[in-house]
Design an enzyme around this catalytic site. Structure first.
Site, short mmCIF file in Angstrom:
data_model
loop_
_atom_site.label_atom_id
_atom_site.label_comp_id
_atom_site.label_asym_id
_atom_site.label_seq_id
_atom_site.Cartn_x
_atom_site.Cartn_y
_atom_site.Cartn_z
N GLU A 93 6.64 14.35 2.20
CA GLU A 93 5.73 15.48 2.28
C GLU A 93 5.79 16.42 1.14
O GLU A 93 5.05 17.39 1.08
CB GLU A 93 6.18 15.90 3.69
CG GLU A 93 5.95 14.88 4.70
CD GLU A 93 6.48 15.44 6.10
OE1 GLU A 93 6.06 15.42 7.05
OE2 GLU A 93 7.67 16.38 6.10
N ALA A 94 6.90 16.44 0.30
CA ALA A 94 7.14 17.52 -0.52
C ALA A 94 6.83 16.97 -1.98
O ALA A 94 7.16 16.08 -2.27
CB ALA A 94 8.18 18.05 -0.50
N LYS A 106 3.03 25.03 -1.94
CA LYS A 106 4.51 24.99 -2.07
C LYS A 106 4.87 25.84 -3.65
O LYS A 106 4.10 25.37 -4.45
CB LYS A 106 5.07 23.59 -2.28
CG LYS A 106 6.60 23.84 -2.49
CD LYS A 106 7.13 22.18 -2.58
CE LYS A 106 8.48 22.14 -3.33
NZ LYS A 106 9.04 20.75 -3.36
N LEU A 164 9.59 2.99 -4.14
CA LEU A 164 10.64 2.66 -3.57
C LEU A 164 11.08 1.21 -4.12
O LEU A 164 12.50 0.82 -4.16
CB LEU A 164 10.62 2.76 -2.30
CG LEU A 164 10.42 3.94 -1.34
CD1 LEU A 164 10.43 3.86 0.17
CD2 LEU A 164 11.29 5.07 -1.78
N VAL A 201 2.47 -10.81 2.77
CA VAL A 201 2.66 -11.73 1.45
C VAL A 201 4.19 -12.54 2.08
O VAL A 201 5.10 -11.94 2.31
CB VAL A 201 3.30 -10.96 0.08
CG1 VAL A 201 3.94 -11.91 -0.81
CG2 VAL A 201 2.03 -10.42 -0.29
N ALA A 251 2.63 4.76 -3.00
CA ALA A 251 2.61 4.52 -4.31
C ALA A 251 1.42 3.35 -4.64
O ALA A 251 0.95 3.46 -5.78
CB ALA A 251 4.11 3.78 -4.42
N THR A 276 10.99 14.70 -5.86
CA THR A 276 10.85 14.04 -6.99
C THR A 276 10.07 12.47 -6.52
O THR A 276 10.09 11.76 -7.65
CB THR A 276 11.73 13.81 -8.06
OG1 THR A 276 13.06 13.47 -7.30
CG2 THR A 276 12.05 15.35 -8.61
N GLY A 306 0.90 -1.24 -0.09
CA GLY A 306 0.03 -0.01 0.07
C GLY A 306 0.82 1.03 -0.06
O GLY A 306 1.82 1.22 -0.90
#
Length: 503
Positions: free
Chosen positions: A49-50, A78, A333, A185, A16, A344, A13
């Site tokens: 957070e950005a 922002k 990730l 899993v 992403a 980014t 979860g």
């Protein structure tokens, strides 16, 4: 006739996973079943957070109401990133969203500006960016879609609590029919003949099958790496920071509409103002700084009372050699990690989702299509990597071993070419449609950290200097008046029903 994808299982979860679920459900509707499996026992990283402005397009695509989204995630606006002590100790500059100027005189703003600046006919770089001015003034506003308006350049992104964003997307997705499955899993089941993933087995013995799998299992890469062995390309020789310690603290007014990045002894510290708290983190290189020292540095440089114990994260900067292998697509990730310096991480989740929609497969899983996805996304990630490396390469700091190391390290040829082109004659360019960062972004960082061109393109000696200077002066005056008329950050959020009611 090809057979369509009918079932999609998102494994993991977090931000992403639920972004993928929202986008796939919104796009496919009743034509495919989208499910997500996650375990409450497995924590998420959740410190992101950005964001950058394209997140607005994503939220619009999945049908979110902006005011509700901001209340639910305690979001703020922002307009820029402010860099402190990066070029040298005492150096400060702004990387604003949007563009500089109001259109070219001959071709590129920076050419005119450098030519006039050399003759004393132009102001500071920030005078010609509405987002730069807004950041410094603590102001925000709504972007005007009319290209004739000075507010047309007022691009904004969000600061938000990433954990709350994932929870909000989960609520939205479940209401729209996405099935959430609770479970851990423990095994990935592959077809013996070709290695495609057949299903995943949960701790309680259930096996979940699907046509297409989205791996959002974080740094583990449970499917893409654990099962398919896609491989990892290590970029730590260019980006040697490998750890971060993060902690929230109590809010301090006023509410700043920018991310603050302050260079430290062996890395840098972020500060992000949310509605209900301030997010802080210290990103550093463990070869030059211990975890305890990093934690102490972070806690010593908070501007409010800490609200939790600092949390340590370890990572290796780089990417999967294949983002998509067989019937598994990695996002977030699990696909790789570029440190959060330019905000980014969430953008690359979004980029991966967009590419997946563009290259969406059928049951044939065409290798040509998969190769195209990997090539295009890989190029986009490399361009972002180069931009992040630039911040370290362009430093003039030599006060610690870390800064001496990054200032002297070899850089990718693709970045070296861009730096030399700018240093030679202020030349900036973008590498095709897949590049996120604009010429204005490259200008802000290169010039902000002390790379000064030898001179502009000689064509700019032929322009009417007085007329060009008058044009820039008018731009500066209009932007100054426009920013003065904008509301303060918190006032704007409250007036537009974006404030959560908590503080």
């Amino acid at each position: 006739m090809t057979k369509p994808i009918r079932t999609i299982l998102i494994v993991g979860g977090g931000t992403a996973g639920w972004m993928a679920a929202a986008a796939l459900q919104r796009t496919l509707g009743p034509h495919a079943r989208v499910s997500l499996v996650e375990s409450e026992d497995i924590g998420i990283v959740g410190v992101g957070e950005a964001t950058v402005p394209p997140i607005r397009d994503f939220n619009t695509m999945i049908g979110l109401d902006e005011a509700e989204f901001m209340r639910e995630t305690r979001a703020t606006l922002k307009v820029a990133i402010v860099f402190q002590d990066w070029g040298h100790v005492g150096n400060r500059y702004v990387h604003p969203f949007g563009t500089f100027g109001r259109g070219p005189t001959l071709a590129d703003f920076q050419q005119t500006w450098f030519a006039l600046r050399a003759r004393g006919l132009a102001g500071d770089l920030g005078d010609y960016s509405i987002c730069w001015r807004a950041a410094e003034a603590g102001k925000v506003g709504a972007r005007d879609p009319d290209p004739r308006s000075p507010k047309n350049g007022l691009f904004t992104a969000y600061h938000f609590d990433a954990t709350l964003y994932a929870k909000y997307l989960r609520k939205v997705c479940e209401a729209r029919g996405v099935e959430r499955i609770e479970g851990k899993v423990v095994e990935v089941v592959q077809r013996p003949d070709d290695g495609f993933v057949d299903g995943v087995t949960l701790e309680d013995g259930r096996t979940l099958t699907a046509d297409l799998f989205i791996d959002c299992t974080g740094f583990r890469g449970l499917l893409i790496e654990g099962a398919l062995k896609a491989g990892y390309e290590d970029w730590s020789h260019w980006l040697p920071v490998d750890r971060a310690v993060a902690v929230p603290c109590a809010s301090v007014k006023p509410l700043t509409p920018y991310t603050l990045s302050t260079a430290r002894e062996a890395g840098w510290q972020w500060r992000i103002a949310l509605q209900h708290r301030t997010g802080n983190g210290h990103v550093y290189c463990s070869d030059h700084l211990s975890d305890d020292a990093a934690r102490e540095t972070l806690l010593a440089n908070l501007d409010g009372e800490p609200l939790a114990e600092p949390r340590l994260l370890r990572f290796v900067t780089g990417r999967r050699r294949k983002y998509w292998d067989r019937n598994v697509v990695s996002l977030g990730l699990s696909s790789g990690f570029i440190e959060p310096l330019e905000s980014t991480s969430i953008h690359l989740v979004q980029a991966g989702i967009y590419r997946l929609l563009q290259h969406f497969p059928d049951m044939d899983f065409s290798p040509v299509n998969i190769d195209g996805y990997n090539r295009r996304l890989g190029r986009e990630v490399e361009l972002i990597r180069d931009f992040v490396i630039l911040h370290y390469h362009a430093t003039r700091r030599d006060d610690t071993p870390f800064w001496r190391q990054v200032a002297a390290m070899p850089i990718p040829d693709s970045l070296a070419e861009r730096v030399e082109a700018f240093r030679d004659r202020a030349l900036l360019y973008q590498v095709g449609a897949d590049e996120y960062f604009s010429q204005g972004s490259w200008l802000a960082v290169m010039y902000g950290q002390g790379i000064v061109p030898r001179g502009p393109n000689p064509l700019y000696a032929y322009q009417n200097a007085d007329k060009a200077a008058a044009g820039l002066g008018q731009v500066s005056e209009v932007l100054a008046r426009t920013v003065e008329s904008l509301p303060e950050h918190e006032a704007f959020l409250r007036a537009n029903n974006m404030w959560s009611g908590e503080s």
